[in-house]
Design a protein around this motif. Structure first.
Motif, PDB file in Angstrom:
ATOM      1  N   VAL A  55      -4.444   1.583  -1.218  1.00  6.37           N
ATOM      2  CA  VAL A  55      -4.854  -0.022  -1.393  1.00  6.37           C
ATOM      3  C   VAL A  55      -5.699  -0.803  -2.126  1.00  6.37           C
ATOM      4  O   VAL A  55      -4.423  -1.577  -2.354  1.00  6.37           O
ATOM      5  N   VAL A  56      -5.793  -0.771  -2.619  1.00  2.00           N
ATOM      6  CA  VAL A  56      -7.066  -1.547  -4.024  1.00  2.00           C
ATOM      7  C   VAL A  56      -5.590  -2.034  -4.873  1.00  2.00           C
ATOM      8  O   VAL A  56      -5.420  -3.331  -5.255  1.00  2.00           O
ATOM      9  N   ARG A  57      -5.335  -0.698  -5.076  1.00  2.00           N
ATOM     10  CA  ARG A  57      -3.895  -0.868  -6.523  1.00  2.00           C
ATOM     11  C   ARG A  57      -2.789  -1.762  -5.509  1.00  2.00           C
ATOM     12  O   ARG A  57      -1.880  -2.578  -6.522  1.00  2.00           O
ATOM     13  N   GLY A  58      -1.709  -1.296  -4.478  1.00  2.00           N
ATOM     14  CA  GLY A  58      -1.663  -2.330  -4.022  1.00  2.00           C
ATOM     15  C   GLY A  58      -1.583  -4.255  -3.641  1.00  2.00           C
ATOM     16  O   GLY A  58      -0.172  -5.013  -4.496  1.00  2.00           O
ATOM     17  N   ARG A 108     -13.978 -11.300   0.928  1.00  2.00           N
ATOM     18  CA  ARG A 108     -13.038  -9.899   0.435  1.00  2.00           C
ATOM     19  C   ARG A 108     -13.642 -10.214   2.629  1.00  2.00           C
ATOM     20  O   ARG A 108     -13.640 -10.569   2.993  1.00  2.00           O
ATOM     21  N   VAL A 109     -12.931  -8.375   2.544  1.00  2.00           N
ATOM     22  CA  VAL A 109     -12.943  -8.553   3.768  1.00  2.00           C
ATOM     23  C   VAL A 109     -13.277  -6.668   3.894  1.00  2.00           C
ATOM     24  O   VAL A 109     -13.059  -5.957   2.994  1.00  2.00           O
ATOM     25  N   HIS A 110     -14.185  -6.704   4.912  1.00  2.00           N
ATOM     26  CA  HIS A 110     -14.695  -5.518   4.998  1.00  2.00           C
ATOM     27  C   HIS A 110     -13.971  -4.512   6.333  1.00  2.00           C
ATOM     28  O   HIS A 110     -14.908  -5.237   7.651  1.00  2.00           O
ATOM     29  N   VAL A 111     -13.341  -3.386   6.480  1.00  2.00           N
ATOM     30  CA  VAL A 111     -12.995  -2.507   8.250  1.00  2.00           C
ATOM     31  C   VAL A 111     -13.096  -1.705   7.691  1.00  2.00           C
ATOM     32  O   VAL A 111     -13.002  -1.150   6.882  1.00  2.00           O
ATOM     33  N   LYS A 112     -13.193  -1.442   9.164  1.00  2.00           N
ATOM     34  CA  LYS A 112     -13.441  -0.026  10.038  1.00  2.00           C
ATOM     35  C   LYS A 112     -12.829   0.348  11.153  1.00  2.00           C
ATOM     36  O   LYS A 112     -13.139  -0.634  12.227  1.00  2.00           O
ATOM     37  N   ILE A 149     -12.891  -5.041   0.823  1.00  2.00           N
ATOM     38  CA  ILE A 149     -11.638  -4.978  -0.201  1.00  2.00           C
ATOM     39  C   ILE A 149     -12.044  -6.396  -0.866  1.00  2.00           C
ATOM     40  O   ILE A 149     -11.852  -7.732   0.454  1.00  2.00           O
ATOM     41  N   ASP A 150     -10.959  -6.872  -1.890  1.00  2.00           N
ATOM     42  CA  ASP A 150     -10.717  -8.071  -2.023  1.00  2.00           C
ATOM     43  C   ASP A 150      -9.491  -8.426  -1.031  1.00  2.00           C
ATOM     44  O   ASP A 150      -8.717  -7.715  -1.684  1.00  2.00           O
ATOM     45  N   LEU A 151      -9.827 -10.047  -0.533  1.00  2.00           N
ATOM     46  CA  LEU A 151      -8.165 -10.084   0.126  1.00  2.00           C
ATOM     47  C   LEU A 151      -7.320 -10.537  -0.858  1.00  2.00           C
ATOM     48  O   LEU A 151      -7.633 -10.923  -1.797  1.00  2.00           O
ATOM     49  N   ALA A 177       0.854  -1.666   0.194  1.00  2.00           N
ATOM     50  CA  ALA A 177       0.194   0.006  -0.338  1.00  2.00           C
ATOM     51  C   ALA A 177       0.932   1.248  -0.270  1.00  2.00           C
ATOM     52  O   ALA A 177       0.817   1.997  -0.981  1.00  2.00           O
ATOM     53  N   LEU A 178       1.454   1.477   1.050  1.00  2.86           N
ATOM     54  CA  LEU A 178       3.122   3.041   0.675  1.00  2.86           C
ATOM     55  C   LEU A 178       3.446   3.078  -0.721  1.00  2.86           C
ATOM     56  O   LEU A 178       3.973   3.927  -1.272  1.00  2.86           O
TER      57      LEU A 178
END
Length: 468
Positions: free
Chosen positions: A311-314, A263-267, A276-278, A76-77
């Motif tokens: 994040v999605v791209r990484g 997939r996962v939903h994070v809050k 987000i797709d794992l 992600a970074l």
């Protein structure tokens, strides 16, 4: 260290020097933790000009998930535009894998140059230690220093630094990070870290530094309380899973015809990241994603900026070899580096939830200092047949005959014995139909040797990525 005929002479000479050092990855960790000393590491870095002091570091510890979480944060970074270093250990095939920048491993020439840079400092410390009861720098200390020096030379703007073992006395624990992360706590290296979850958690929490924020994915009460205690002592702002951030895992729909991750939903306390797709297979990776995203939010509070798009791209291009890695199909061929009970249980759950239901063959080999019975109890119920073997390039392997006896004691079945990974793979292919599944696991060393054999056999388009 096996000498390859295609190796450059200078490169081979540097590897000989490095692998000639005391190497706990090969010998097993010392029984006495007093042999692990941070003072020696500090002296080594001081002789190199303290390269770590110019780096912005995210320090990651944990029994399980620290590697996956580290590679997620780094991906992600990097995708956000930061030149990002990643230090992970041990390696699978090449030492250079341990230190990469934006996903690019150090080159052989860079390894030679780094070894030449640290060698005089190592020899200075060797001379100093010769007149004392202390040892000179170990293999892991030297390679850690090489990694930090590499990141300084590459002008890394962020560094994700994975702990080798434990935390308090680990060679990486000389840094002053931007953020400390503890992923999970379970039983491993109990001789060195302690026989209770609280003791192990205290060792892992040793990476927490005064006034440095921390993220914890630990939820067991005993281990969580131990981390809270250390954080309180060191005035760390601690953010915890199931308290400051949460996640909801959505498994892939069944019935499956191919491996799928879900997939996962994070809050978090700061951001609703949505679904987000794992990037990796397994429900346990949902927790790692949650810890990674919480870490990004903690960094955001310190002025870093990594959004959902990065994040999605990484995650879309993230690769993490030998972690439920699918290397072929017809039959499905899975290589995993699980080596303790918790990781074996996670692998078992992943095979059940993320792969088609089919006939399954287990290829298993492990190390003398691991809980072999616990691993087998987690794995055996999922497999129709078992082939036991040993890895060849490390002396810690358990003899196949001993593994076979343990399997017979556990569930009465007779395992097939193979003298080496190549023989085990050949037997598994003969005995597993094209619609079946072969899984190689039990040790990172076995995973590495099997993976090398598979990659040398065929350059399949499925290698190194999840088949979806």
């Amino acid at each position: 260290m096996i000498r390859r005929p295609d190796m450059n002479v200078d490169y081979q000479d540097r590897l000989d020097f490095l692998y000639g050092r005391l190497n706990y990855e090969w010998l097993g960790m010392p029984k006495l933790t007093e042999e692990l000393r941070l003072g020696r590491m500090r002296k080594l870095l001081r002789l190199l000009g303290d390269p770590h002091e110019s780096l912005r570091i995210i320090h990651v510890a944990g029994t399980k998930g620290k590697g996956s979480t580290s590679v997620m944060i780094a991906a992600a970074l990097s995708a956000s535009g930061l030149r990002t270093g990643l230090f992970c250990s041990p390696h699978l095939h090449r030492l250079e894998e341990r230190f990469s920048v934006n996903g690019q491993e150090a080159t052989p020439d860079e390894l030679v140059a780094l070894t030449d840079a640290v060698r005089p400092a190592v020899e200075t410390l060797d001379a100093f230690c010769a007149d004392s009861r202390y040892r000179g720098p170990t293999f892991f200390e030297i390679t850690t220093a090489m990694g930090l020096l590499h990141f300084q030379r590459k002008q890394a703007e962020a560094v994700v630094l994975e702990v080798g073992m434990g935390g308090r006395l680990d060679s990486t624990n000389v840094v002053h990070p931007e953020l400390a992360v503890v992923t999970t706590i379970s039983f491993d290296h109990t001789r060195q870290l302690g026989s209770t979850l609280g003791a192990i958690a205290t060792e892992k929490a040793g990476i927490l530094k005064r006034d440095c924020p921390a993220i914890s994915g630990v939820t067991q009460p005993e281990a969580r309380d131990a981390i809270r205690h250390v954080a309180g002592q060191r005035r760390c702002l601690l953010r915890e899973l199931d308290h400051d951030f949460r996640y909801q895992y959505e498994p892939p729909p069944t019935p499956l015809t191919r491996p799928a991750a879900g997939r996962v939903h994070v809050k978090t306390w700061r951001t609703d990241w949505g679904e987000i797709d794992l990037p990796l297979l397994g429900a346990h990776q949902a927790g790692n994603v949650a810890v990674a995203l919480a870490s990004l939010d903690a960094l955001a509070e310190r002025g870093w900026n990594v959004g959902r798009d990065a994040v999605v791209r990484g995650f879309a291009t993230l690769r993490w070899p030998a972690r439920v890695e699918v290397l072929g199909e017809a039959p499905w061929l899975v290589v995993d580096s699980s080596h303790n009970v918790a990781s074996a249980e996670a692998l078992a759950a992943t095979l059940q939830a993320c792969f088609p239901a089919t006939r399954r063959t287990l290829i298993f080999g492990t190390s003398r200092d691991k809980d072999m019975r616990g691993q087998l109890q987690a794995l055996l119920p999922l497999f129709d047949q078992v082939i036991v073997t040993r890895y060849l390039e490390n002396p810690r392997a358990v003899a196949p005959e001993e593994i076979a006896r343990t399997i017979e004691e556990l569930d009465g079945r007779v395992a097939i014995t193979a003298v080496d990974p190549a023989g085990a793979l050949a037997l598994a292919r003969k005995r597993t139909g094209a619609d079946g599944l072969i899984c190689v696991t039990g040790s990172l060393f076995l995973a590495a040797e099997a993976r090398a054999l598979i990659l040398n056999e065929v350059a399949a388009p499925t290698v190194g990525r999840i088949l979806a």
